[in-house]
Design a protein around this motif. Structure first.
Motif, PDB file in Angstrom:
ATOM      1  N   UNK A   1      -8.837   4.356   7.630  1.00  0.00           N
ATOM      2  CA  UNK A   1      -7.843   3.862   6.954  1.00  0.00           C
ATOM      3  C   UNK A   1      -6.516   4.217   7.464  1.00  0.00           C
ATOM      4  N   UNK A   2      -6.607   5.148   8.075  1.00  0.00           N
ATOM      5  CA  UNK A   2      -5.219   5.806   8.893  1.00  0.00           C
ATOM      6  C   UNK A   2      -5.149   4.802   9.968  1.00  0.00           C
ATOM      7  N   UNK A   3      -6.207   4.130  10.570  1.00  0.00           N
ATOM      8  CA  UNK A   3      -5.843   3.124  11.640  1.00  0.00           C
ATOM      9  C   UNK A   3      -5.515   1.864  10.906  1.00  0.00           C
ATOM     10  N   UNK A   4      -5.846   1.417   9.630  1.00  0.00           N
ATOM     11  CA  UNK A   4      -5.626   0.361   9.250  1.00  0.00           C
ATOM     12  C   UNK A   4      -4.062   0.297   8.790  1.00  0.00           C
ATOM     13  N   UNK A   5      -3.727   1.475   8.231  1.00  0.00           N
ATOM     14  CA  UNK A   5      -2.415   1.354   7.575  1.00  0.00           C
ATOM     15  C   UNK A   5      -1.283   2.113   8.472  1.00  0.00           C
ATOM     16  N   UNK A   6      -1.682   2.488   9.812  1.00  0.00           N
ATOM     17  CA  UNK A   6      -0.760   2.947  10.542  1.00  0.00           C
ATOM     18  C   UNK A   6       0.542   2.091  10.794  1.00  0.00           C
ATOM     19  N   UNK A   7       0.581   0.995  10.583  1.00  0.00           N
ATOM     20  CA  UNK A   7       1.656  -0.027  10.872  1.00  0.00           C
ATOM     21  C   UNK A   7       2.799   0.377   9.475  1.00  0.00           C
ATOM     22  N   UNK A   8       2.123   0.735   8.406  1.00  0.00           N
ATOM     23  CA  UNK A   8       2.856   0.898   7.380  1.00  0.00           C
ATOM     24  C   UNK A   8       3.665   2.418   7.520  1.00  0.00           C
ATOM     25  N   UNK A   9       2.952   3.193   7.846  1.00  0.00           N
ATOM     26  CA  UNK A   9       3.198   4.561   8.047  1.00  0.00           C
ATOM     27  C   UNK A   9       4.897   4.430   9.085  1.00  0.00           C
ATOM     28  N   UNK A  10       4.407   3.758   9.968  1.00  0.00           N
ATOM     29  CA  UNK A  10       5.455   3.702  11.149  1.00  0.00           C
ATOM     30  C   UNK A  10       6.640   2.958  10.667  1.00  0.00           C
ATOM     31  N   UNK A  11       6.352   2.004   9.921  1.00  0.00           N
ATOM     32  CA  UNK A  11       7.584   1.227   9.298  1.00  0.00           C
ATOM     33  C   UNK A  11       8.251   2.111   8.375  1.00  0.00           C
ATOM     34  N   UNK A  12       7.722   2.666   7.476  1.00  0.00           N
ATOM     35  CA  UNK A  12       8.351   3.593   6.526  1.00  0.00           C
ATOM     36  C   UNK A  12       9.034   4.685   7.220  1.00  0.00           C
ATOM     37  N   UNK A  13       8.416   5.349   8.256  1.00  0.00           N
ATOM     38  CA  UNK A  13       9.041   6.506   8.891  1.00  0.00           C
ATOM     39  C   UNK A  13      10.228   5.981   9.736  1.00  0.00           C
ATOM     40  N   UNK A  14      10.026   5.027  10.380  1.00  0.00           N
ATOM     41  CA  UNK A  14      11.192   4.495  11.220  1.00  0.00           C
ATOM     42  C   UNK A  14      12.255   4.155  10.162  1.00  0.00           C
ATOM     43  N   UNK A  15      11.973   3.697   9.054  1.00  0.00           N
ATOM     44  CA  UNK A  15      13.188   3.319   8.109  1.00  0.00           C
ATOM     45  C   UNK A  15      13.921   4.685   7.674  1.00  0.00           C
ATOM     46  N   UNK A  16      12.998   5.794   7.540  1.00  0.00           N
ATOM     47  CA  UNK A  16      13.536   6.949   7.196  1.00  0.00           C
ATOM     48  C   UNK A  16      14.360   7.685   8.325  1.00  0.00           C
ATOM     49  N   UNK A  17      13.986   7.460   9.410  1.00  0.00           N
ATOM     50  CA  UNK A  17      14.692   8.126  10.421  1.00  0.00           C
ATOM     51  C   UNK A  17      16.018   7.309  10.624  1.00  0.00           C
ATOM     52  N   UNK A  18      16.053   6.003  10.746  1.00  0.00           N
ATOM     53  CA  UNK A  18      17.472   5.586  10.807  1.00  0.00           C
ATOM     54  C   UNK A  18      18.271   5.605   9.494  1.00  0.00           C
ATOM     55  N   UNK A  19      17.583   5.309   8.389  1.00  0.00           N
ATOM     56  CA  UNK A  19      18.503   5.580   7.094  1.00  0.00           C
ATOM     57  C   UNK A  19      18.896   6.460   6.904  1.00  0.00           C
ATOM     58  N   UNK A  20      17.963   7.589   7.212  1.00  0.00           N
ATOM     59  CA  UNK A  20      18.532   9.111   7.034  1.00  0.00           C
ATOM     60  C   UNK A  20      19.800   9.229   7.832  1.00  0.00           C
ATOM     61  N   UNK A  21      19.403   8.844   9.138  1.00  0.00           N
ATOM     62  CA  UNK A  21      20.694   9.459  10.020  1.00  0.00           C
ATOM     63  C   UNK A  21      21.847   8.812   9.500  1.00  0.00           C
ATOM     64  N   UNK A  22      21.942   7.258   9.438  1.00  0.00           N
ATOM     65  CA  UNK A  22      23.113   6.778   8.923  1.00  0.00           C
ATOM     66  C   UNK A  22      23.651   7.461   7.634  1.00  0.00           C
ATOM     67  N   UNK A  23      22.806   7.585   6.585  1.00  0.00           N
ATOM     68  CA  UNK A  23      23.100   8.064   5.401  1.00  0.00           C
ATOM     69  C   UNK A  23      23.863   9.506   5.642  1.00  0.00           C
ATOM     70  N   UNK A  24      23.299  10.378   6.644  1.00  0.00           N
ATOM     71  CA  UNK A  24      23.908  11.582   6.995  1.00  0.00           C
ATOM     72  C   UNK A  24      25.359  11.505   7.270  1.00  0.00           C
ATOM     73  N   UNK A  25      25.698  10.356   8.041  1.00  0.00           N
ATOM     74  CA  UNK A  25      27.070  10.234   8.528  1.00  0.00           C
ATOM     75  C   UNK A  25      28.147   9.913   7.502  1.00  0.00           C
ATOM     76  N   UNK A  26      27.728   9.602   6.326  1.00  0.00           N
ATOM     77  CA  UNK A  26      28.396   9.379   5.052  1.00  0.00           C
ATOM     78  C   UNK A  26      28.786  10.720   4.411  1.00  0.00           C
ATOM     79  N   UNK A  27      27.993  11.600   4.652  1.00  0.00           N
ATOM     80  CA  UNK A  27      27.954  12.949   3.981  1.00  0.00           C
ATOM     81  C   UNK A  27      29.371  13.830   3.972  1.00  0.00           C
ATOM     82  N   UNK A  28      29.803  14.367   2.927  1.00  0.00           N
ATOM     83  CA  UNK A  28      31.098  15.175   3.173  1.00  0.00           C
ATOM     84  C   UNK A  28      30.836  16.699   2.798  1.00  0.00           C
TER      85      UNK A  28
END
Lengths: 469, 500
Positions: free
Chosen positions: B273-300
């Motif tokens: 299942x890990x092989x089958x779903x690996x693309x989902x994990x990668x998609x989600x984690x890439x979003x988290x990486x980029x989204x997290x980084x940009x969201x941090x820029x907005x924090x005060x």
């Protein structure tokens, strides 16, 4: 022969003896002080509890109308323990009460009824025990004589129990008509899944559902719990529920064994609704007793899930859960009862800032609530885990996912109270309450039980060893 | 080496705290307990190396099995491999530092330290467990302390944050519960019973359809603990509201439980299942990486900055796991260690600043380097490690993840790797901006002049964490050697799945 009667019926004789002693005290001329009387009664109940473990003789009496085996003795011991703890937590309330002896006489009568009910091998004895255990309960619910809510609760309880008994009786009479017997062991093989038998089962199930307040037969629960005095509420939610569940288990597993496919589906539906409705209503409650009523409804939904496992593991898990439920629920009721008896406050609002003034009671209540929510390291986690595990054995994962998600909802409302106790600010919190020794003993026992029963796997193994399937 | 000691030490410490009389006793008991634990962890590390040097090739070392619930076939089964040892070491470091940082906790100190120790107990138990039931048990043990720590000692909208965190983590647990039941009831020991034993389960082949059904439950469930997108929302509120030590524990230890579980339970037991779903994990984690980084820029708010950057950094952990190569998984584990140390250091520095200036707003701070040079230096080190400057742990870990990810030849996977790499630039922007504004420049508030620099306990705490960061950053080979044998077994299992 006489010896056999003495030993097999031991638990019942003991309760009867205590009732008689109390009656003698009542009619005797000497005036007892309430407090010394309470110590004396609690001592008697303790002896009764200990004696329950010694010298148990399995057997059957009255041509098999009355049965007793190790499992039944265990169940009676659990009830004895619960009654002892309730008697301890009732201390602050009873200390000022005029009718203390009547309270115990009524309570022990219901217990006697439950013993006969659990031990029944025949529908007549079963019904007799059931009625003996419900009618005095109505009087108990009305025990705060001057409170209107209390009498309202009693009225609701008696009407709804009479109604459910009637339904049950209808089912029993049909069952007799179909099978020609009232003995469990004769009925069981004669039952096959057909329309009439399904109807019979539905009637009997409805009767039981009323007693253990399964949705949609739960409507009396909250009002009765709120109106009745706290120890009686505790008694209703722990003892009478456990007793009915014990016999319900026998009825499901042995009498209606042949209809398993049907009842599995019904229990599934009932459980889903019970968990959901219990949880959703519990969120909205502000009175702690009402809150505990709805939370106990939700708990019964989980118990039904374990019950549906219909295996040795299912049976053991249900009994094990009931033991844990007894400890955690009585700990919670102990605190609520003490606060209610000394200050009259019962709403969640009043408990804000409780930790500042009463750290010990706060921890007892919080740990009890965590256990009810099923969070480790309390025993409730193990209880719930095994219940769900027993249910999951059938591979009905929809049910499991549903139960798991509902644990989040229940976690929310239990945490709401913890939050009120520990985090919310309050300018006039409940003042520091001095816990009398007897309730304190009860709370400590409950606390030890709530924390340790989970780790002590032998409790589970002990129960498991008695479950013959 | 008796691993049960890792549970007994915290347990005794916690019990001893209950009997302590005053703050002085409480904190000395806690510190003594934590230091003993640290010594024990170092001894474990030595013992591990010794065993490996002697040629012990088994997957788990120092195993111990005790029947617990015999009728249900539940066992108390413990044992460690390199991955768990790395996690245990990380935990001990953070516990010591956390206790030192909260040295002057005056309000309800007994409860505070008790809950901290209980939280660490849950983490130790989780990392040494080889039985999924006990693992799940310890995972949940940590929920109550977190709720109470944030709700009672927190700041800001603490009740809301505590409730949100507790409920979301409970939701994660609920999903895990379903997942592990799925594994349990589809395990066949041959004697008609089922098992939760991790090692036994890993030798069985769970049918692919079953894996596909239950992998998402287990992975998302554990993922919530490590801030998987879109279930990351508890992280900013929870971390920002928590008291300093609790923030350190949360980000440093608690989020690692999730990553460890994703790896050990979800990926290891359900490789197909890990092989089958690996693309989902990668998609989600890439979003988290980029989204997290940009969201941090907005924090005060400094704490929010670190919390959002944690989402981004934990994305690397999941990315590494999702890429399913040995290097990337090793990188993921290293990232867990590195992120744990550096985020704890960051929170400690923020806590030190906040306890003096009573503000965490970047705009209100400035010129701190002149007033409190030590704390400011710590702050900068944490920041530089976070943006992955060579020499610090962040660089080594992220680099390993990227190299491992690039090994995966698929084009989409490489695109994800490039995107994740690019996010480091954003990280540099927010870290440097925050550090620049608070540390450099003119002193914004005259009253800051009287503020003192770090006390001995704070220096010690920061020093410990910085040592960890530098050791990992400058000499990463020992950590890689530690982790690699552990990841090898996981990779072998995954490889078998791929061939099928």
């Amino acid at each position: 022969m006489l010896n056999e009667y003495l030993q097999v019926l031991k638990s019942e004789w003991l309760i009867l003896a205590i009732i008689f002693i109390l009656l003698f005290i009542k009619v005797g001329s000497k005036e007892w002080k309430n407090e010394s009387l309470l110590y004396f009664i609690n001592f008697l109940l303790l002896i009764n509890l200990i004696a329950g473990f010694i010298n148990n003789l399995p057997g059957s009496l009255f041509n098999g109308m009355y049965l007793s085996n190790d499992l039944i003795f265990l169940q009676k011991n659990i009830l004895n323990l619960g009654v002892y703890l309730i008697s301890l937590i009732a201390y602050p309330w009873l200390k000022e009460h005029k009718h203390l002896l009547e309270f115990y006489i009524l309570m022990l009568s219901t217990l006697l009824g439950m013993f006969f009910m659990i031990s029944s091998g025949n529908l007549l004895i079963f019904y007799l025990g059931l009625e003996l255990s419900t009618i005095p309960l109505a009087a108990l619910a009305n025990f705060d004589l001057e409170k209107r809510k209390s009498s309202e609760a009693a009225m609701k309880l008696i009407i709804s129990s009479a109604f459910s008994s009637a339904i049950l009786l209808f089912g029993i009479s049909l069952l007799y008509g179909v099978t020609g017997s009232l003995f469990f062991y004769e009925i069981a093989p004669a039952i096959h899944s057909n329309t009439l038998n399904t109807l019979i089962f539905i009637l009997i199930l409805a009767g039981f559902s009323f007693k253990i307040s399964v949705v949609p037969f739960h409507l009396w629960t909250a009002d009765v719990y709120e109106g009745a005095p706290v120890p009686v509420t505790a008694y209703l939610s722990v003892i009478s529920k456990s007793a009915i569940l014990f016999i319900f288990m026998t009825v499901l597993y042995s009498v209606f064994r042949n209809m398993e496919t049907q009842w599995y589906f019904m229990i599934f539906l009932l459980s889903v609704f019970t968990i959901l409705i219990g949880n959703l209503f519990a969120i909205r409650q502000n009175n702690l007793k009402r809150f505990l009523a709805f939370s106990s409804i939700a708990q019964v939904g989980f118990i039904l899930l374990g019950l549906s496992g219909s295996s040795k593991i299912g049976m053991a898990s249900v009994i094990y859960f009931l033991v844990i439920y007894l400890f955690s629920n009585l700990a919670a009721f102990g605190v609520v009862g003490l606060v209610s008896a000394t200050t009259g406050k019962e709403s969640i609002e009043d408990f804000k800032g409780f930790y500042k003034t009463n750290p010990f009671l706060s921890w007892v209540l919080a740990i009890a609530l965590f256990s009810l929510a099923g969070v480790p390291p309390t025993a409730g986690f193990f209880g719930k885990f095994f219940l769900i595990m027993a249910g999951a054995e059938r591979g009905n994962y929809v049910w499991i996912i549903f139960a798991a998600l509902n644990m989040i909802i229940s976690f929310y409302y239990y945490l709401r109270i913890v939050k009120a106790i520990f985090m919310d600010q309050n300018n006039s919190p409940i003042p520091a309450i001095k816990t009398p020794p007897l309730p304190k003993l009860a709370m400590v026992i409950c606390l030890i039980g709530t924390i340790s029963v989970g780790f002590l796997s032998w409790v589970y193994e002990y129960i498991f060893s008695f479950c013959n399937f | 080496m008796n691993l049960t000691l890792f549970l007994l030490f915290p347990l005794f410490t916690a019990v001893a705290i209950l009997f302590a009389q005053n703050l002085k006793q409480i904190r000395s008991i806690s510190l003594a307990g934590a230091l003993l634990q640290l010594a024990l962890a170092l001894k474990l590390l030595m013992a591990y190396y010794q065993q490996r040097a002697e040629g012990n090739k088994s997957q788990m070392l120092f195993e111990y099995i005790q029947n617990w619930y015999a009728p249900l076939n539940l066992q108390y089964h413990i044992g460690v491999d390199g991955i768990s040892i790395a996690m245990i070491l990380l935990t001990t470091f953070i516990v010591v530092a956390g206790i030192l940082v909260s040295w002057h906790m005056e309000t309800l100190s007994k409860e505070f330290f008790f809950l901290l120790i209980l939280l660490s107990l849950g983490a130790y138990g989780f990392f040494i467990s080889l039985d999924i039931f006990t693992m799940f048990f310890f995972l949940e043990v940590a929920v109550i302390p977190k709720f109470l720590l944030i709700g009672i000692w927190g700041s800001g909208k603490k009740e809301y944050s505590a409730m949100k965190l507790a409920l979301m983590l409970m939701g994660g647990s609920a999903l895990i519960l379903v997942g592990i039941f799925g594994i349990y009831f589809n395990s066949h020991t041959g004697t008609g019973t089922h098992t939760f034993d991790l090692l036994l389960l890993s030798k069985m082949n769970i049918p692919i359809e079953i894996q596909k059904m239950f992998f998402p439950f287990a992975f998302i469930g554990f993922g919530i603990f490590t801030a998987i997108f879109p279930f990351h929302t508890w992280v900013p509120d929870g971390h920002a509201s928590a008291p300093t030590a609790a923030s350190m524990f949360l980000a440093g230890i608690s989020m690692k439980l999730g990553g460890y579980g994703c790896l050990r339970v979800a990926t290891f037991l359900m490789p197909d299942a890990a092989h089958a779903y690996s693309w989902v994990i990668i998609l989600v984690s890439t979003i988290a990486i980029i989204y997290g980084a940009f969201a941090t820029m907005m924090q005060t708010d400094l704490k929010y900055i670190n919390a959002y950057s944690s989402i981004s950094h934990c994305g690397f952990v999941l990315l590494g796991i999702g890429m399913l190569t040995q290097t990337s998984i090793t990188g993921a584990v290293m990232q867990m260690v590195s992120h744990g140390l550096m985020t704890a250091l960051f929170f400690a520095a923020i806590g030190m600043i906040y306890s003096r200036t009573h503000t965490r707003m970047v705009a209100q701070l400035g010129g701190l380097l002149k007033i409190m040079p030590f704390i400011s230096t710590v702050f900068v080190i944490a920041g530089l490690s976070s943006l992955g400057l060579p020499g610090f742990s962040g660089f080594v870990a992220e680099m390993t993840v990227f190299i491992g990810s690039w090994e995966n030849p698929d084009k989409m996977y490489r695109l994800a790797t490039i995107l994740a790499c690019a996010s480091i630039v954003v990280t540099a922007v927010y870290i440097l901006r925050a550090a620049g504004q608070t540390i450099m420049g003119p002193i914004t508030n005259k009253s800051y002049d009287q503020l003192s620099d770090a006390t001995w306990n704070e220096k010690f705490a920061a020093g410990l964490l910085i040592t960890g960061i530098l050791v990992v950053g400058l000499a990463p080979f020992w950590l890689i050697n530690l982790i690699q044998p552990g990841t090898e077994f996981i990779i072998n299992k995954l490889g078998v799945a791929l061939i099928k």
